[in-house]
Write a protein that holds these residues in place. Structure first.
Motif, mmCIF file in Angstrom:
data_model
loop_
_atom_site.group_PDB
_atom_site.id
_atom_site.type_symbol
_atom_site.label_atom_id
_atom_site.label_comp_id
_atom_site.label_asym_id
_atom_site.label_seq_id
_atom_site.Cartn_x
_atom_site.Cartn_y
_atom_site.Cartn_z
ATOM 1 N N LYS A 67 -6.954 -0.181 -14.116
ATOM 2 C CA LYS A 67 -7.221 1.045 -13.360
ATOM 3 C C LYS A 67 -8.220 0.772 -12.241
ATOM 4 O O LYS A 67 -8.044 1.208 -11.102
ATOM 5 N N GLU A 71 -7.253 1.124 -8.303
ATOM 6 C CA GLU A 71 -7.920 2.107 -7.435
ATOM 7 C C GLU A 71 -8.602 1.423 -6.252
ATOM 8 O O GLU A 71 -8.541 1.907 -5.120
ATOM 9 N N SER A 74 -5.925 0.198 -3.801
ATOM 10 C CA SER A 74 -5.369 1.332 -3.071
ATOM 11 C C SER A 74 -6.316 1.811 -1.961
ATOM 12 O O SER A 74 -5.875 2.338 -0.941
ATOM 13 N N SER A 75 -7.626 1.603 -2.166
ATOM 14 C CA SER A 75 -8.580 1.969 -1.107
ATOM 15 C C SER A 75 -8.614 0.914 -0.004
ATOM 16 O O SER A 75 -8.812 1.232 1.161
ATOM 17 N N GLU A 81 0.203 1.098 -2.885
ATOM 18 C CA GLU A 81 0.973 1.630 -4.013
ATOM 19 C C GLU A 81 2.478 1.418 -3.845
ATOM 20 O O GLU A 81 3.187 1.119 -4.797
ATOM 21 N N PHE A 82 2.938 1.593 -2.609
ATOM 22 C CA PHE A 82 4.363 1.393 -2.345
ATOM 23 C C PHE A 82 4.749 -0.063 -2.516
ATOM 24 O O PHE A 82 5.726 -0.399 -3.147
ATOM 25 N N ARG A 128 8.292 9.577 2.715
ATOM 26 C CA ARG A 128 7.650 10.639 3.494
ATOM 27 C C ARG A 128 7.369 10.271 4.936
ATOM 28 O O ARG A 128 7.092 11.140 5.751
ATOM 29 N N GLU A 157 8.983 9.980 -3.838
ATOM 30 C CA GLU A 157 7.729 10.537 -4.350
ATOM 31 C C GLU A 157 7.544 10.284 -5.830
ATOM 32 O O GLU A 157 6.434 10.374 -6.336
ATOM 33 N N THR B 185 -5.395 10.133 -11.635
ATOM 34 C CA THR B 185 -6.100 9.838 -10.388
ATOM 35 C C THR B 185 -5.172 10.058 -9.204
ATOM 36 O O THR B 185 -4.034 9.583 -9.211
ATOM 37 N N LEU B 187 -4.228 8.784 -5.912
ATOM 38 C CA LEU B 187 -4.404 7.581 -5.100
ATOM 39 C C LEU B 187 -4.075 7.918 -3.647
ATOM 40 O O LEU B 187 -4.259 9.049 -3.227
ATOM 41 N N GLU B 188 -3.586 6.931 -2.906
ATOM 42 C CA GLU B 188 -3.332 7.174 -1.485
ATOM 43 C C GLU B 188 -2.401 8.361 -1.276
ATOM 44 O O GLU B 188 -2.701 9.247 -0.495
ATOM 45 N N ASP B 189 -1.273 8.376 -1.969
ATOM 46 C CA ASP B 189 -0.397 9.528 -1.782
ATOM 47 C C ASP B 189 0.433 9.816 -3.017
ATOM 48 O O ASP B 189 1.429 10.505 -2.949
ATOM 49 N N ARG B 190 -0.010 9.286 -4.162
ATOM 50 C CA ARG B 190 0.627 9.684 -5.424
ATOM 51 C C ARG B 190 -0.409 9.688 -6.521
ATOM 52 O O ARG B 190 -1.560 9.322 -6.308
ATOM 53 N N LEU B 220 3.437 14.621 -6.220
ATOM 54 C CA LEU B 220 2.419 15.617 -5.864
ATOM 55 C C LEU B 220 2.748 16.995 -6.434
ATOM 56 O O LEU B 220 1.862 17.685 -6.944
ATOM 57 N N ARG B 237 -10.078 8.675 -6.193
ATOM 58 C CA ARG B 237 -10.334 7.251 -6.434
ATOM 59 C C ARG B 237 -11.801 6.953 -6.695
ATOM 60 O O ARG B 237 -12.143 5.934 -7.265
#
Lengths: 352, 352
Positions: A67, A71, A74-75, A81-82, A128, A157, B185, B187-190, B220, B237
């Motif tokens: 985790k 996280e 992702s920052s 994430e994708f 998106r 999504e 959590t 995250l960026e968009d999920r 979301l 995050r």
């Protein structure tokens, strides 16, 4: 977790491991790349290996759990994430995957780095995010130059992935142009050719228009093309003769997309393809390589949709278009560019 | 042309014939309507009858040929050409058709005016004309009030017609809400739900999210709904707790359509339907009446696309959506309205 799991250190946007990790991770699985004698993993590779308990990672001296790494990654990295779900999916399907341009390189089944060249460049997109045409055509060009195929991985999504291949398409057919002419009238927003003989001839030989009674209803693009080729004459409802330019100008007032659609229609007809409306399939045109006669119209091979140079691909729209095209056994083609320089981009579903 | 063909006179937007035309045209075919003892034909009816040599028409004392009448009618009446092809097509399919609101009334097969009520109200649209949502929902409402069905006849640029039926749809299912919670959590968009037990429970009981490892990836809209229901807790995050309002506000920044999509998602879930992304079908959601367990996911019955109150229906887009939905045996539903007052509009292909 066994004692011998390699330990890495998060530094910037990568995880560095000692030289002892090289045999197992690099030589055994083509993870990361060697930097001097050490091994550098991208964040995606590190998260993947950590999730499988194959490495441990610390940051600023303290150990991270999954985790925590996820996280942080992702920052640090936009789109992490994708890329993570796509990387994971391709690895789990048994492909060797390496970071690359635009996102990954994928090796063919049975191949690996050092043995075979990569087969695909992979471009990861979120469902998106609208993608400008230029951003789609650029990686296609780059991939094509080095004889790679371009794989587009669209993450929805719910983190499901749909794979597409995008490529430049050469279009050509064996249709033949219609002959003989007649007088046509531009009505409110369509054209009627009144002469029965001319109507028959244009319909039978070029598959132009739609016969209604003894007359022929022509669409605006058909009319402009036939007028351009000198195959019909045109007048308005008041009996005034209309030249090519004037007709095209009027057509543009009836249908804002007319110039764009006509550029593509004309280009396809000049490539000896037979072009009819694609309305029932939600695209501008359905296209036949050849129509020998209106009595035995074959299956149309392509759906062609004309788009402007500043077109934005909305992935849900692409998904719908490609899925529909495939459900009727056609190829989905997006056409763009100016009259005289029209280009064709095929997008098709891939099942890796 | 035989001598006894009735002669009519073009006056304004109709063609008037003497009382001798009534038995053959009105009583024999339900053309026109009686005005005093005479017969008044709409321009569409007149052109149809003239094309079959069943009447002659003069204007200002001189006889018109078909081309003359057609060009005049097209100048007098906006949309004449569309209505003409639709009227002709329905008549040739053996239906009795009368002018009406919005365009025609169609009688059921075997029925006719005076014997049976009309079955359909017909709304004729050009493929090229975008139709505002309100303009689509109004005739549906009007037709529904008098127990008629609404037929939409879309005329494409080659004068081919596609028929649709549009109607209000009541949506309800038998799904059940998930139970138990856990920490998630953004995250960026999920959203990732980390707890393995909670992940399993939400996925198995409510078909929420997508399991990835022992975790659950939530979209979301799913996250907002579960948060709203108190079934999960959310943090960002940095570990900061997010409330319902703050999460929805953040989600709206990630996805502009979020409020509209969420209103529909929530409404569908509250109607006990099971809702998942419809990305692969180019719509917002695919919807199940019931999912007993993720191991035996049934066929989803509906594709639901959320649209704004000022949405414009572009007919090629509708065509693609409906065709795709039918190719995978689903109903195509457009959802609109505000949270608490969401309405559903089904559009389906008709084969008259």
């Amino acid at each position: 977790m066994p004692e011998e799991v390699p330990r890495g250190r998060l530094e910037g946007d990568r995880v560095l491991l000692g030289s002892t990790a090289v045999p197992e991770l690099y030589e055994g699985g083509y993870f990361g790349r060697k930097v001097d004698s050490r091994l550098a993993l991208s964040l995606v590779e590190a998260a993947y290996l950590m999730d499988r308990s194959r490495i441990m990672v610390s940051s600023n001296g303290s150990k991270l759990d999954f985790k925590g790494l996820f996280e942080l990654a992702s920052s640090i990295e936009r789109g992490f994430e994708f890329r993570y779900v796509v990387y994971k999916d391709l690895r789990e399907r048994g492909y060797y995957v390496q970071p690359g341009v635009p996102d990954f390189r994928v090796y063919p089944r049975g191949g690996h780095p050092g043995k075979t060249p990569a087969e695909f460049y992979v471009y990861v997109i979120s469902e998106r995010t609208p993608v400008p045409l230029a951003e789609m055509s650029e990686p296609i060009r780059v991939a094509g130059q080095v004889r790679k195929r371009l794989m587009i991985a669209v993450v929805d999504e719910e983190s499901d992935i749909t794979y597409y291949e995008a490529r430049e398409k050469e279009m050509s057919g064996k249709g033949w142009p219609g002959s003989s002419g007649g007088k046509a009238t531009l009505l409110e927003d369509r054209v009627v050719l009144w002469d029965e003989e001319a109507s028959k001839s244009l319909h039978n030989q070029g598959f132009y228009g739609k016969p209604v009674g003894g007359r022929l209803q022509l669409s605006l693009v058909e009319s402009a093309y036939l007028l351009d080729k000198g195959l019909i004459q045109m007048e308005d409802r008041e009996g005034r003769s209309l030249g090519v330019e004037e007709f095209r100008e009027r057509a543009g007032r009836i249908e804002a997309d007319f110039p764009m659609k006509y550029g593509v229609y004309r280009d396809l007809r000049e490539r000896d393809l037979v072009v009819k409306t694609g309305f029932k399939f939600g695209s501008h045109f359905r296209v036949y390589k050849q129509v020998e006669s209106p009595e035995k119209v074959p299956h149309s091979e392509y759906l062609v949709h004309a788009v402007a140079e500043d077109y934005m691909f909305h992935l849900p729209v692409v998904s719908r278009a490609v899925r529909l095209a495939h459900s009727v056994r056609k190829q989905m083609i997006f056409a763009y560019g100016r009259e005289g320089n029209v280009r064709y981009l095929e997008i098709r579903r891939l099942k890796p």
